[in-house]
Design a protein around this motif. Structure first.
Motif, short mmCIF file in Angstrom:
data_model
loop_
_atom_site.label_atom_id
_atom_site.label_comp_id
_atom_site.label_asym_id
_atom_site.label_seq_id
_atom_site.Cartn_x
_atom_site.Cartn_y
_atom_site.Cartn_z
N GLY A 91 0.88 -1.12 -0.11
CA GLY A 91 0.14 -0.01 -0.05
C GLY A 91 1.05 1.32 -0.06
O GLY A 91 2.02 1.21 0.38
N ALA A 92 0.16 2.29 -0.28
CA ALA A 92 0.77 3.68 -0.25
C ALA A 92 -0.12 4.81 0.52
O ALA A 92 -1.32 4.60 0.33
CB ALA A 92 1.29 3.99 -1.60
N PHE A 93 0.60 5.60 1.09
CA PHE A 93 0.05 6.62 1.87
C PHE A 93 0.64 8.07 1.64
O PHE A 93 1.75 8.11 1.48
CB PHE A 93 0.08 6.21 3.33
CG PHE A 93 -0.71 5.06 3.92
CD1 PHE A 93 -1.87 5.14 4.12
CD2 PHE A 93 0.12 3.77 3.79
CE1 PHE A 93 -2.56 3.56 4.36
CE2 PHE A 93 -0.46 2.64 3.86
CZ PHE A 93 -1.73 2.57 4.23
N ASN A 94 -0.33 8.79 1.87
CA ASN A 94 0.18 10.36 1.61
C ASN A 94 -0.50 11.26 2.69
O ASN A 94 -1.30 11.19 3.33
CB ASN A 94 -0.58 10.87 0.36
CG ASN A 94 -0.24 12.53 0.09
OD1 ASN A 94 0.85 12.88 -0.10
ND2 ASN A 94 -1.33 13.42 0.21
N VAL A 138 -6.33 12.17 -7.53
CA VAL A 138 -5.66 13.02 -6.62
C VAL A 138 -6.26 13.52 -5.38
O VAL A 138 -7.48 14.02 -5.55
CB VAL A 138 -4.93 14.11 -7.59
CG1 VAL A 138 -3.95 15.10 -6.64
CG2 VAL A 138 -4.19 14.00 -8.69
N ASN A 139 -5.66 13.31 -4.20
CA ASN A 139 -6.30 13.73 -2.79
C ASN A 139 -7.79 13.16 -2.62
O ASN A 139 -8.73 13.87 -2.24
CB ASN A 139 -6.52 15.24 -2.64
CG ASN A 139 -5.11 16.13 -2.61
OD1 ASN A 139 -4.39 15.50 -2.22
ND2 ASN A 139 -4.97 17.26 -3.32
N ARG A 140 -7.98 12.03 -3.06
CA ARG A 140 -9.36 11.18 -3.11
C ARG A 140 -9.15 9.98 -2.16
O ARG A 140 -10.35 9.40 -2.17
CB ARG A 140 -9.88 10.90 -4.47
CG ARG A 140 -10.03 12.25 -5.19
CD ARG A 140 -10.73 11.77 -6.63
NE ARG A 140 -10.77 12.97 -7.48
CZ ARG A 140 -11.05 12.98 -8.70
NH1 ARG A 140 -11.32 11.63 -9.45
NH2 ARG A 140 -11.32 14.14 -9.55
N GLY A 141 -8.10 9.57 -1.61
CA GLY A 141 -7.88 8.45 -0.97
C GLY A 141 -8.75 8.37 0.49
O GLY A 141 -8.96 9.39 0.96
N GLU A 142 -8.96 7.26 1.02
CA GLU A 142 -9.56 7.06 2.00
C GLU A 142 -8.69 7.62 3.48
O GLU A 142 -7.47 7.39 3.39
CB GLU A 142 -9.69 5.76 2.45
CG GLU A 142 -10.78 4.73 1.64
CD GLU A 142 -11.01 3.35 1.67
OE1 GLU A 142 -12.04 2.89 1.98
OE2 GLU A 142 -9.74 2.71 1.79
N GLY A 187 -2.14 -4.65 11.94
CA GLY A 187 -3.36 -5.05 11.33
C GLY A 187 -4.55 -4.41 11.77
O GLY A 187 -5.92 -4.90 11.45
N GLU A 188 -4.58 -3.20 12.38
CA GLU A 188 -5.67 -2.72 12.94
C GLU A 188 -6.18 -1.27 12.64
O GLU A 188 -6.60 -0.33 13.24
CB GLU A 188 -5.60 -2.61 14.42
CG GLU A 188 -5.82 -3.85 15.31
CD GLU A 188 -5.42 -3.82 16.51
OE1 GLU A 188 -5.28 -2.73 17.13
OE2 GLU A 188 -5.57 -4.98 17.41
N LEU A 189 -5.49 -1.01 11.08
CA LEU A 189 -5.95 0.27 10.46
C LEU A 189 -7.16 0.39 9.86
O LEU A 189 -7.51 -0.49 9.19
CB LEU A 189 -4.78 0.80 9.23
CG LEU A 189 -4.64 1.87 8.87
CD1 LEU A 189 -4.08 2.82 9.85
CD2 LEU A 189 -3.74 1.99 7.74
N HIS A 190 -7.79 1.55 10.12
CA HIS A 190 -9.11 1.43 9.95
C HIS A 190 -9.18 2.90 9.01
O HIS A 190 -8.95 3.87 9.26
CB HIS A 190 -10.13 1.84 11.19
CG HIS A 190 -10.15 0.59 12.10
ND1 HIS A 190 -10.80 -0.52 11.94
CD2 HIS A 190 -9.52 0.78 13.41
CE1 HIS A 190 -10.56 -1.34 13.25
NE2 HIS A 190 -9.90 -0.64 13.76
N ALA A 191 -9.82 2.55 7.85
CA ALA A 191 -9.89 3.68 6.78
C ALA A 191 -11.29 4.00 6.77
O ALA A 191 -12.44 3.44 6.91
CB ALA A 191 -9.42 3.18 5.51
#
Length: 251
Positions: free
Chosen positions: A29-32, A69-73, A113-117
């Motif tokens: 995965g990738a995060f901004n 662009v800038n639309r991710g969870e 493993g507890e990341l909530h989007a």
């Protein structure tokens, strides 16, 4: 960039949109990181625009990077309060501290493993293009209220050693332009027309505005404090003279 695959990508302080072939190498995965609440504040210089809009609530967030662009969870968010005394610099420091705390939470969530989007807040947003500039490009217009002039100065103040790339608060002195380092609203009002030089001190001028008088400190582009008396003498200004006020057309 190394062509080997990676597990994660973290985009932090990155002014560029990463190309699709970069994400093809990402296993998990990738995060901004965004130093503003999306979609309410997207684009460049969001902290200055928030101060100019007189916001009192702000936030930073970590978002999944997807095809838009800038639309991710949204995966991590830190809420902030904007104080009346905050400048672009102090708000920036608050955002940096919150970003570090948020990154720790992001890493912990990925590890456990507890990341909530969640979806971005359903509010109207605006994108500030890099070329956008404030009213009158940061020139102080003395017929405005003292509070308005103070707000503009704080919103564009990045501190003594770093010029705001958005623009600087500044005054028009005939053929010259001088940066404003600080502006403070005084408790009184002299009653003179807006733009009148009420007092000239070594460190600052007192100037009449559309409401209360203001004390103004000046600086050079390299961060040095200017002697206000010397500046007045070089500009052939004396107590009682009126500073230029930009017209709407000039602004």
């Amino acid at each position: 960039m190394n062509a080997d695959p990676v597990d994660w990508i973290f985009s932090v302080g990155n002014p560029f949109i990463l190309p699709p072939d970069v994400f093809a190498r990402v296993r998990q995965g990738a995060f901004n990181h965004q130093d503003g609440p999306l979609p309410r504040y997207a684009g460049a210089h969001s902290m200055s625009w928030a101060r100019l809009a007189q916001e009192t609530d702000y936030a930073i967030g970590w978002y999944r990077i997807n095809d838009g662009v800038n639309r991710g969870e949204l995966v991590v968010e830190r809420q902030l309060s904007i104080a009346p005394t905050d400048t672009a610099l102090t708000l920036n420091l608050k955002c940096h501290e919150a970003a570090v705390e948020g990154f720790r939470e992001l890493l912990a969530g990925l590890t456990n493993g507890e990341l909530h989007a969640g979806s971005q807040a359903p509010v109207d947003g605006s994108v500030s293009p890099r070329r956008r500039r404030p009213d009158a490009a940061g020139y102080l217009r003395w017929n405005r209220s003292a509070q308005d002039l103070s707000r503009i100065t704080r919103a564009l103040n990045y501190g003594r050693y770093h010029s705001n790339p958005l623009c600087l608060p500044k005054v028009h002195l005939g053929d010259d332009v001088v940066a404003v380092r600080r502006l403070k609203v005084s408790a009184g009002r002299c009653g003179l027309p807006a733009g009148s030089l009420v007092e000239i001190h070594r460190s600052n001028w007192r100037v009449a505005t559309g409401t209360e008088d203001v004390d103004v400190w000046f600086g050079s582009s390299d961060g040095l404090t200017l002697n206000a008396r010397t500046l007045a003498r070089q500009s052939a200004l004396n107590v009682g003279d009126r500073l230029p006020i930009l017209s709407d057309e000039e602004a």
